[in-house]
Design a protein around this motif. Sequence first.
Motif, PDB file in Angstrom:
ATOM      1  N   GLU A 103       0.818  -1.198   0.000  1.00 41.65           N
ATOM      2  CA  GLU A 103       0.000   0.000   0.000  1.00 41.65           C
ATOM      3  C   GLU A 103       0.857   1.256   0.000  1.00 41.65           C
ATOM      4  O   GLU A 103       0.552   2.224  -0.694  1.00 41.65           O
ATOM      5  CB  GLU A 103      -0.971   0.011   1.172  1.00 41.65           C
ATOM      6  N   LEU A 104       1.942   1.237   0.741  1.00 43.50           N
ATOM      7  CA  LEU A 104       2.866   2.367   0.758  1.00 43.50           C
ATOM      8  C   LEU A 104       3.422   2.606  -0.650  1.00 43.50           C
ATOM      9  O   LEU A 104       3.533   3.756  -1.107  1.00 43.50           O
ATOM     10  CB  LEU A 104       3.999   2.110   1.757  1.00 43.50           C
ATOM     11  N   GLU A 105       3.728   1.535  -1.364  1.00 46.51           N
ATOM     12  CA  GLU A 105       4.215   1.659  -2.744  1.00 46.51           C
ATOM     13  C   GLU A 105       3.163   2.290  -3.650  1.00 46.51           C
ATOM     14  O   GLU A 105       3.480   3.115  -4.519  1.00 46.51           O
ATOM     15  CB  GLU A 105       4.622   0.282  -3.266  1.00 46.51           C
ATOM     16  N   LEU A 106       1.890   1.931  -3.438  1.00 44.29           N
ATOM     17  CA  LEU A 106       0.814   2.534  -4.226  1.00 44.29           C
ATOM     18  C   LEU A 106       0.679   4.024  -3.915  1.00 44.29           C
ATOM     19  O   LEU A 106       0.517   4.843  -4.828  1.00 44.29           O
ATOM     20  CB  LEU A 106      -0.517   1.817  -3.965  1.00 44.29           C
ATOM     21  N   TYR A 107       0.733   4.392  -2.645  1.00 47.66           N
ATOM     22  CA  TYR A 107       0.659   5.807  -2.282  1.00 47.66           C
ATOM     23  C   TYR A 107       1.788   6.588  -2.945  1.00 47.66           C
ATOM     24  O   TYR A 107       1.588   7.681  -3.464  1.00 47.66           O
ATOM     25  CB  TYR A 107       0.724   5.998  -0.762  1.00 47.66           C
ATOM     26  N   ARG A 108       2.978   6.036  -2.927  1.00 44.99           N
ATOM     27  CA  ARG A 108       4.125   6.703  -3.559  1.00 44.99           C
ATOM     28  C   ARG A 108       3.932   6.815  -5.070  1.00 44.99           C
ATOM     29  O   ARG A 108       4.249   7.836  -5.670  1.00 44.99           O
ATOM     30  CB  ARG A 108       5.413   5.949  -3.252  1.00 44.99           C
TER      31      ARG A 108
END
Length: 166
Positions: A92-97
């Motif tokens: 999810e952090l990768e998607l936000y980035r």
Amino acid sequence: MQTDIDPRSLIGRKAFDCNGAKIGTVDEVYLDDATGVPEWAAVRTGLFSRDAFVPLEPSELVDEALRVPFERSLIRGAPDFGVGRHLSPEQELELYRHYGLDVPGVAETGAGGRDQPPADVDFGHLAAPVTPEPGESTTGPAGPTRPKGADGPHADEARGAESREV
């Protein structure tokens, strides 16, 4: 996006980018584990294409369609994590980035100065499938209501601990 909308009602809706170009059809909706709020949608980008995750927070429901405020090329270039499974905090952090969005909550800085999700937050719960009433069809305008893989070798995982009723 409205947070009072039933996430199951998003499934089957058409999705469009910021220029009005069709991206695809909403295939699945993922909920934030901590809040239960719909957070991500997996959009099927074509007949033989993969699903692309799009954020629901800056998106809007307009004329029965999901309007995503990003270019189609950015959406199609989103990380591919597959669908029907729980999103890890790292995914999810990768998607936000990827979308250039701020991570909700307070991000902590870990070793090497990298942002880390808060230790007590687990993201990306898959919205549970609709359970039909007796005599009611399991398909309709929104398509099948069971998550992908529900009949495969990971059926218990798809229906069990990684998803919950909404």
